[in-house]
Design a protein around this motif. Structure first.
Motif, PDB file in Angstrom:
ATOM      1  N   ASP A   1      47.162  14.545 -16.419  1.00  0.00           N
ATOM      2  CA  ASP A   1      48.113  15.500 -15.869  1.00  0.00           C
ATOM      3  C   ASP A   1      48.693  15.022 -14.538  1.00  0.00           C
ATOM      4  O   ASP A   1      49.899  15.155 -14.283  1.00  0.00           O
ATOM      5  CB  ASP A   1      47.430  16.859 -15.665  1.00  0.00           C
ATOM      6  CG  ASP A   1      46.940  17.458 -16.970  1.00  0.00           C
ATOM      7  OD1 ASP A   1      47.388  16.992 -18.038  1.00  0.00           O
ATOM      8  OD2 ASP A   1      46.092  18.378 -16.927  1.00  0.00           O
ATOM      9  N   VAL A   2      47.843  14.477 -13.677  1.00  0.00           N
ATOM     10  CA  VAL A   2      48.303  13.984 -12.375  1.00  0.00           C
ATOM     11  C   VAL A   2      49.311  12.851 -12.562  1.00  0.00           C
ATOM     12  O   VAL A   2      50.367  12.812 -11.909  1.00  0.00           O
ATOM     13  CB  VAL A   2      47.114  13.535 -11.510  1.00  0.00           C
ATOM     14  CG1 VAL A   2      47.595  12.813 -10.252  1.00  0.00           C
ATOM     15  CG2 VAL A   2      46.247  14.729 -11.128  1.00  0.00           C
TER      16      VAL A   2
ATOM     17  N   ILE B   1      45.222  20.569 -10.951  1.00  0.00           N
ATOM     18  CA  ILE B   1      43.874  20.177 -11.376  1.00  0.00           C
ATOM     19  C   ILE B   1      43.059  21.422 -11.718  1.00  0.00           C
ATOM     20  O   ILE B   1      42.411  21.503 -12.767  1.00  0.00           O
ATOM     21  CB  ILE B   1      43.176  19.353 -10.271  1.00  0.00           C
ATOM     22  CG1 ILE B   1      43.824  17.964 -10.161  1.00  0.00           C
ATOM     23  CG2 ILE B   1      41.686  19.227 -10.546  1.00  0.00           C
ATOM     24  CD1 ILE B   1      43.323  17.143  -8.981  1.00  0.00           C
ATOM     25  N   GLY B   2      43.111  22.405 -10.827  1.00  0.00           N
ATOM     26  CA  GLY B   2      42.359  23.636 -11.065  1.00  0.00           C
ATOM     27  C   GLY B   2      42.836  24.368 -12.305  1.00  0.00           C
ATOM     28  O   GLY B   2      42.022  24.847 -13.102  1.00  0.00           O
ATOM     29  N   TYR B   3      44.140  24.448 -12.497  1.00  0.00           N
ATOM     30  CA  TYR B   3      44.680  25.180 -13.649  1.00  0.00           C
ATOM     31  C   TYR B   3      44.364  24.458 -14.951  1.00  0.00           C
ATOM     32  O   TYR B   3      43.973  25.071 -15.952  1.00  0.00           O
ATOM     33  CB  TYR B   3      46.193  25.342 -13.505  1.00  0.00           C
ATOM     34  CG  TYR B   3      46.781  26.253 -14.556  1.00  0.00           C
ATOM     35  CD1 TYR B   3      46.869  27.616 -14.338  1.00  0.00           C
ATOM     36  CD2 TYR B   3      47.205  25.753 -15.785  1.00  0.00           C
ATOM     37  CE1 TYR B   3      47.384  28.465 -15.295  1.00  0.00           C
ATOM     38  CE2 TYR B   3      47.709  26.584 -16.756  1.00  0.00           C
ATOM     39  CZ  TYR B   3      47.802  27.945 -16.514  1.00  0.00           C
ATOM     40  OH  TYR B   3      48.301  28.767 -17.468  1.00  0.00           O
ATOM     41  N   SER B   4      44.531  23.132 -14.955  1.00  0.00           N
ATOM     42  CA  SER B   4      44.242  22.342 -16.154  1.00  0.00           C
ATOM     43  C   SER B   4      42.784  22.508 -16.562  1.00  0.00           C
ATOM     44  O   SER B   4      42.461  22.693 -17.738  1.00  0.00           O
ATOM     45  CB  SER B   4      44.559  20.867 -15.890  1.00  0.00           C
ATOM     46  OG  SER B   4      44.199  20.075 -16.995  1.00  0.00           O
ATOM     47  N   LEU B   5      41.908  22.481 -15.561  1.00  0.00           N
ATOM     48  CA  LEU B   5      40.490  22.662 -15.848  1.00  0.00           C
ATOM     49  C   LEU B   5      40.208  24.076 -16.331  1.00  0.00           C
ATOM     50  O   LEU B   5      39.352  24.292 -17.198  1.00  0.00           O
ATOM     51  CB  LEU B   5      39.676  22.364 -14.589  1.00  0.00           C
ATOM     52  CG  LEU B   5      39.634  20.889 -14.193  1.00  0.00           C
ATOM     53  CD1 LEU B   5      39.138  20.733 -12.774  1.00  0.00           C
ATOM     54  CD2 LEU B   5      38.772  20.104 -15.159  1.00  0.00           C
ATOM     55  N   ASN B   6      40.930  25.028 -15.786  1.00  0.00           N
ATOM     56  CA  ASN B   6      40.805  26.414 -16.228  1.00  0.00           C
ATOM     57  C   ASN B   6      41.026  26.511 -17.733  1.00  0.00           C
ATOM     58  O   ASN B   6      40.211  27.074 -18.471  1.00  0.00           O
ATOM     59  CB  ASN B   6      41.843  27.251 -15.460  1.00  0.00           C
ATOM     60  CG  ASN B   6      41.714  28.736 -15.712  1.00  0.00           C
ATOM     61  OD1 ASN B   6      41.467  29.165 -16.827  1.00  0.00           O
ATOM     62  ND2 ASN B   6      41.915  29.523 -14.666  1.00  0.00           N
TER      63      ASN B   6
END
Length: 996
Positions: free
Chosen positions: A859-860, A892-897
Motif C-alpha cells: 500500500d505504501v 497503514i492503520g486503516y489497511s491493517l484494520n
C-alpha cells in the motif's frame, strides 16, 4: 449487557462534562466578539492605522474584563481569564499566528565558556563541527568533541587558553582528562539551554498571547515556540530572537571624527580609482580586478559595479551630520549600513585612527519610525572589546513615559552596577560627553549627563520607541539576556484571514461528511442506523469535550482526524450490525441475534482499533504541530468511538427491542445485499499478484526517475503562499522568480490566483534581517502582478480580511529538515514493527503478521507511486512533507484494520468448520466480510472526499494520500494480505496448526 445502569451513568456524566467544558469556549467567543465590536465602533476604517489601533483596543477591552465575572454556572462564577483558560485552543492554521523552532547557538556558549579564546585548534574544531552538522544526527556539542579529538594533537580541553579559565575555576582543573572536561561542558551547556528556555518563557508570558506553547526539544538546544493568534509577526520574532545584550559604553563626540572621515574617504577613493583603472586597463585579467586587499577594504562595494566609479566612496553615502558636541558622527541610509561598517573597519582605514582611539567601536543607532536614515556613533572601545557596564546588573525594567511624553524604559541596577554607573556618569558629566546605551549592537540612545553623577542605579533608555517596543524591551530586560544567540531554523506564519478560511472550509467539510454518513446509516440499516447516528453524535460531543478539557489544540488536520473518526465509528457499528444480520440469517431470534452479534463482533472491533491506535500513537510521538493535533484527535476518537459503538448503540438497541420494537438491521433495498456470496478469491490471487507487481515496478521506476516532490520539511528552504488580485501563470512567475533567487518554484494552490512559492535562496542564513531581505526581494519581483499593492500591505498579516498578498510563510533549515526526514523514517519503520508484533501476539502465527506487513508495504509503495507519477500535473500541492507521513501512517492503520477483520473471521471459521479445507475457509471468510469491507470503505471514502473537496487547500494533498490509501488498502486486504498468508502456509500440517 451487564451493568446497564453504570453505562448510562457514565454516558450521562461524560456528556454533561463535555457540554460543561464546551460552554467555556462559547462564552469566550462571545466576550471576544463583544471586544471586536467595541474596537470597530471606536476606531473607524478611515484611520490610517486602524488595524493596529483596533487590535490594541480589543486587547484593552479584554484586559479590562479579565477579572470581571462573565459567566455563571449555578453558584460558580467565572472571570474572563477563567473562561479563556478553559476554552478550546485553536491551532495556527485555524487562528493564525506563528510557530517557530529556535536553535540556541551552542557554538556561542562554547566560545563564551572558553573566554573567546584565539586557540587555533579550538576554533578550527568549532568550524569543523558546523560542517559535520550538515549531515549528522549528533548534537553540535558531540560533533565539536569529535572534531576536536580528530585534530587536537597534544592540545587538551583543560588547557589555560581553552576551558581551564577563571570562569570555570573550581569545576575544571588543569590536570583533568578530556573525558572529565567533556562531562563538565555537557552540564554547562545543558544549564545554558535551560536558562535560554526560561528566558524565552518569561518573555512569552509577558507578551500577552493566549495559550502559548513552549517546549524544549531533546538535548539539541532547540526550543519550540507556538504563539496562536499573534498578528504582529515581526514583533513576535524580534522578541524571540533578541539576545537582549545590553551594554553601556562611553561615546566620543562626533566632531572628533570629521577629519578621520575625510582621510578615510581619500584612502577609499584612491583604492577605488586603482580598482577602476585595473578594470579599464586590463579587463581580461579578472584576478587583478578582484584583488583581495581591495575586497577587504571595500567589502560589499568590491562587487558593486556602481561603487568602483564613485567619486567619493564614503562621502557620497553621507545623508547628514550630527550636532556640535553630540555623539553622532554622520547619518547614512539603512541600506548602506553594512557597506559603511566594512569601509570603517577595514585595516587601511582603521590605521588612520590615533593610537589612543585604535580600539574605537563603530555602531549605528536605532532609526526613527518610517525613516530610512540612521545615525553613526563612535564608542570608546578597549583591547578586549568589553563594555564598561553590561545589562547583567539590571534587576528590574519598566516601560514608562519620558519628559516629552514619549515611551521610554526605566531600569534599576544592583549595587555593583549602581557604583559603576555612578562613576561613568560622573566622568561623562565632567568631560561633557555622552554614554551610549547599546542593545544587541544597536545604539538606542546616547544621553549626556547634565546634573552630575547619577547614584542609586536608576537609568532610562529612550530611542524613538513605539509603546509596543518599549513594552517588549522592558520585558526582555526583566527576563534577562539569552546566554547565546537563538536563530529561527524553522518557522510557520499563518495570517488570520487564511485561518478564518480554514475554519470555514473545515466546518463545511465536517458538516457535509456528518450529514452524508448519518443519512447513509439510516438508508442502509434502517432504525438501527438511526441508533448508530445517535451514538455517533454523542461520540462527536465527547471528542470536542475531551479536547477542550485536556487543553489540546484543535488544528485543521485535527478536524480531519475527527471526521475520520466518524468513519471509524461507522466501521464499529457496521461490524456489529453485519454480525447481527448473520445471526438472524441463521434463524436465531431477535434478542439472541443481538446478543451474539455484539459478542462476536467485539474481538474484531478491538483488534482493528488497537492496530489503528498503535499507528496513531507513533504518529503522536514523532509528529509535531498540526500533525500531533491529528494524532491527538484520532487517539481520542478511537476511545470514544469504541465506547459509543459498543455500549451506547447497545443501550439504544436493547431499549427499543425490550419495548417490543422490531429491528431488521437493513432496509428493503439492502436486506439481501452481499448475502450468500461465494467468491473464489484465492483463484484470482495470481492475477492480483501480476497487477500489483506491474504497478509496483512502474512506481519504483517513477520513484527512481521522477522522484517525489519533497517539501521544505525534508530538503530545507522557504515557502510563501501568495494570493494575487487576478489569475496568474505559475510557470511565468517561476521563471521571473528564478531570475531573482537563482532557484525557485511556483505552484498553483486552490485557485489560479494563489501560488505556493518555494526557494532555497540563502537557506543556510538565519536572522530577521535575512528574512526581511527575502520578503522584500519577493515583493519587488512580484510587484508587477500585485495591482499597486505596497510592500507594507503585501507583508501585513494583521488584516483579518486580507485577500491579496502574503498569506502564509514557512521556513525550514537544512539541518532540521534532515532530522525531520530521519524521524519520519523511524516513525514508519516503528509502526510496522509494532503492528507485526501485535498481530503475531493476537494470531500466534507469523504467517498472519507477514501477510499483513507485506500488504502494508504494498500500500505504501502504491501511494508513493501515485504521487510520483502525478505530482507534476495535479492542480493541488502533492509535496512529501510531515503531513504526508501522517497520511502514510494512517493508511497503514486503516489497511491493517481491514486485514485484521478478515484474519479474525478466518480464525473463527477455522475453529467452527473443522472439516473444511483451508482454501474454502479463506474464501468463505473473505466473502462473508465483503459487505462490511465495502460498506466501511465507501463511507470512509465519502467522508474523505468531502474533506478533499471542501476542507481547504492546505490539507488537500494529505486527503488525496488517504483516499488513495483507503482504495489500495481495501484491495490489498482482499487480494494481497490474505493470499500471501495462505501461500506461506503451504504444508497441510501448517494449515492444521492454524486450527489449533
Amino acid at each position: 449487557m451487564q451493568n446497564k445502569g453504570l453505562v448510562k451513568l457514565f454516558a450521562l456524566l461524560f456528556g454533561l462534562v463535555s457540554i460543561y467544558q464546551l460552554s467555556f469556549t462559547f462564552k469566550a467567543n462571545q466576550v471576544e466578539k463583544a471586544a471586536q465590536e467595541v474596537a470597530i465602533n471606536k476606531i473607524p476604517e478611515s484611520d490610517p492605522d486602524f488595524r493596529a489601533k483596533r487590535s490594541a483596543e480589543e486587547a484593552n477591552y479584554l484586559q479590562s474584563v479579565a477579572t470581571d465575572t462573565v459567566f455563571n454556572i449555578g453558584i460558580a462564577k467565572f472571570t474572563y481569564n477563567d473562561v479563556k483558560s478553559k476554552a478550546m485552543n485553536l491551532g495556527l492554521d485555524l487562528k493564525g499566528g506563528i510557530n517557530v523552532i529556535l536553535q540556541v547557538s551552542v557554538k556561542d556558549i562554547l566560545k563564551g565558556l572558553a573566554n573567546n579564546t584565539k586557540n587555533p585548534v579550538f576554533n578550527k574544531a568549532l568550524n569543523d563541527a558546523e560542517e559535520l552538522q550538515k549531515n549528522s544526527q549528533n548534537t553540535y556539542l558531540e560533533d565539536f568533541f569529535l572534531a576536536f579529538d580528530k585534530i587536537k594533537g597534544d592540545t587538551k580541553l583543560a588547557s589555560p587558553d581553552i576551558f581551564y579559565t577563571k570562569a570555570l575555576d573550581g569545576e575544571i582543573e588543569g590536570n583533568m582528562s578530556d573525558d572529565d572536561v567533556k562531562a563538565v561542558i555537557r552540564t554547562k551547556i545543558d544549564e545554558s539551554i535551560v536558562s535560554a528556555f526560561e528566558v524565552l518563557r518569561k518573555r512569552i508570558d509577558e507578551f500577552g498571547v493566549t495559550s502559548p506553547n513552549i517546549q524544549r526539544l531533546g538535548s539539541s538546544g532547540r526550543i519550540l515556540v507556538e504563539l496562536p493568534g499573534v498578528k504582529d509577526v515581526e514583533r513576535a520574532t524580534s522578541l524571540l530572537q533578541s539576545t537582549a545584550q545590553l551594554e553601556f559604553w562611553d561615546a566620543y563626540k562626533g566632531e572628533q571624527f570629521f577629519n578621520f572621515l575625510a582621510q578615510a574617504n581619500d584612502v577609499l577613493k584612491e583604492t577605488a580609482e586603482v580598482k577602476k583603472d585595473t578594470l579599464t586597463a586590463e579587463p581580461q585579467d579578472e584576478e587583478n580586478a578582484t584583488d583581495s586587499t581591495i575586497d577587504d577594504l571595500l567589502g560589499e562595494a568590491a562587487t558593486d559595479s556602481t561603487a568602483v566609479q564613485t567619486v567619493n566612496p564614503l562621502f557620497d553615502l553621507i545623508r547628514g551630520q550630527g550636532y556640535q558636541g553630540g555623539p553622532v558622527i554622520a547619518q547614512f541610509e539603512i541600506k548602506d549600513k553594512t557597506k559603511v561598517l566594512n569601509y570603517l573597519n577595514s585595516p587601511k582605514v582603521r590605521a588612520l585612527l590615533p593610537a589612543e582611539m585604535r580600539y574605537t567601536k563603530f555602531a549605528f543607532g536605532k532609526p526613527e519610525k518610517d525613516s530610512e536614515i540612521v545615525d553613526l556613533y563612535a564608542l570608546v572601545g578597549n583591547r578586549d572589546n568589553v563594555p564598561q557596564l553590561s545589562g547583567a546588573v539590571v534587576t528590574d525594567a519598566r516601560n514608562d513615559f519620558g519628559q516629552t511624553n514619549k515611551p521610554t524604559v526605566s531600569m534599576q541596577m544592583n549595587a555593583k552596577g549602581a557604583k559603576i554607573w555612578e562613576e561613568m556618569t560622573g566622568k561623562a558629566y565632567a568631560q561633557g560627553t555622552q554614554i551610549a546605551i547599546v542593545l544587541d549592537n544597536i545604539v538606542y540612545s546616547a544621553p549626556g549627563v547634565t546634573t552630575g553623577p547619577i547614584s542609586g542605579g536608576n537609568s532610562e533608555i529612550s530611542g524613538n520607541f513605539t509603546l509596543n517596543e518599549a513594552v517588549d524591551l522592558a520585558n526582555v530586560l526583566r527576563a534577562g539576556k539569552l546566554p547565546a544567540s537563538a536563530d529561527i531554523i524553522s518557522s510557520e506564519v499563518v495570517g488570520p484571514s487564511l485561518g478564518q478560511e480554514a475554519i470555514d472550509s473545515g466546518t463545511m467539510s465536517f458538516l457535509i461528511a456528518l450529514v452524508l454518513v448519518l443519512v447513509w446509516m439510516i438508508l442502509y440499516y434502517g432504525k438501527a442506523g438511526g441508533f448508530a447516528d445517535v451514538a455517533m453524535a454523542l461520540n462527536i460531543l465527547l471528542i470536542f469535550g475531551i479536547l477542550s478539557g485536556l487543553g489540546a489544540v484543535l488544528t485543521l488536520p485535527g478536524i480531519a482526524g475527527i471526521v475520520l473518526t466518524i468513519g471509524m465509528s461507522v466501521d464499529a457499528n457496521v461490524i456489529i450490525f453485519e454480525r447481527i444480520r448473520e445471526e438472524i440469517a441463521k434463524g436465531k431470534g431477535q434478542k439472541e441475534a443481538i446478543q451474539d452479534g455484539f459478542s462476536n463482533a467485539l474481538s474484531s472491533i478491538l483488534d482493528a482499533n488497537i492496530t489503528t491506535g498503535l499507528t496513531a500513537l507513533i504518529l503522536f510521538i514523532f509528529g509535531t504541530g498540526p500533525i500531533k493535533g491529528f494524532a491527538t484527535t484520532l487517539l481520542i476518537g478511537i476511545g470514544t468511538s469504541l465506547f459509543t459503538a459498543i455500549f451506547i448503540t447497545r443501550l439504544l438497541v436493547d431499549w427499543y427491542v425490550n419495548r417490543g420494537g422490531k429491528l431488521e438491521f437493513s432496509t428493503a433495498i439492502t436486506k439481501n445485499l452481499f448475502r450468500n456470496l461465494s467468491i473464489e478469491f484465492l483463484k484470482k490471487r495470481k492475477i492480483a499478484y501480476v497487477i500489483s507487481g506491474a504497478f509496483i515496478l512502474v512506481s519504483l521506476g517513477s520513484l527512481f526517475t521522477n522522484g517525489l516532490d519533497q517539501g521544505v520539511d525534508f530538503v530545507g528552504g522557504r515557502t510563501y503562499q501568495v494570493r494575487f488580485a487576478q489569475d496568474v501563470n505559475a510557470s511565468e512567475i517561476a521563471d521571473v522568480l528564478k531570475g531573482a533567487f537563482g532557484s525557485a518554484d511556483a505552484k498553483t494552490v486552490g485557485g489560479d490566483n494563489q501560488l505556493k512559492i518555494t526557494t532555497k535562496y540563502k537557506v543556510n542564513e538565519t536572522g530577521t534581517e535575512v528574512d526581511e531581505e527575502i520578503r522584500l526581494k519577493l515583493f519587488n519581483t512580484l510587484q508587477p502582478y500585485m495591482a499597486g499593492l505596497s510592500y507594507e500591505q503585501f507583508i501585513d498579516l494583521n488584516d483579518e480580511n486580507k485577500q491579496v498578498g502574503l498569506m502564509q510563510s514557512f521556513k525550514v533549515s537544512p539541518t532540521i529538515a534532515d532530522d525531520i526526514k530521519q524521524a519520519s523514517f523511524w516513525a514508519i519503520l516503528g509502526s510496522l514493527i509494532v503492528v507485526f508484533l501485535y498481530i503475531l501476539f493476537r494470531f500466534k502465527k507469523w504467517q498472519f503478521s507477514l501477510g499483513a506487513v507485506a500488504a502494508v508495504f504494498h500500500d505504501v509503495l502504491m501511494v508513493l507511486g501515485v504521487f510520483s507519477l502525478t505530482y507534476r500535473f495535479m492542480p493541488f500541492s502533492m509535496e512529501i512533507d510531515q503531513a504526508f507521513i501522517a497520511a502514510i501512517l494512517t493508511v497503514i492503520g486503516y489497511s491493517l484494520n481491514d486485514t485484521v477483520i478478515v484474519f479474525d473471521r478466518i480464525r473463527e471459521y477455522v475453529n467452527e468448520h473443522t472439516n473444511w479445507n483451508f482454501d474454502k475457509v479463506v474464501d468463505v471468510s473473505l466473502s462473508s466480510t465483503l459487505g462490511r469491507t465495502l460498506n466501511t470503505s465507501s463511507t470512509t471514502l465519502v467522508v474523505l472526499l468531502s474533506i478533499f473537496i471542501f476542507g481547504g487547500e492546505s490539507i488537500r494533498g494529505f486527503m488525496f494520500a488517504l483516499i488513495v490509501g483507503i482504495i489500495v488498502g481495501t484491495y490489498s486486504s482482499l487480494f494481497i494480505a490474505t493470499p500471501l498468508m495462505y501461500d506461506t502456509v503451504k504444508r497441510e500440517e501448517d494449515k492444521k496448526k492454524i486450527k489449533e
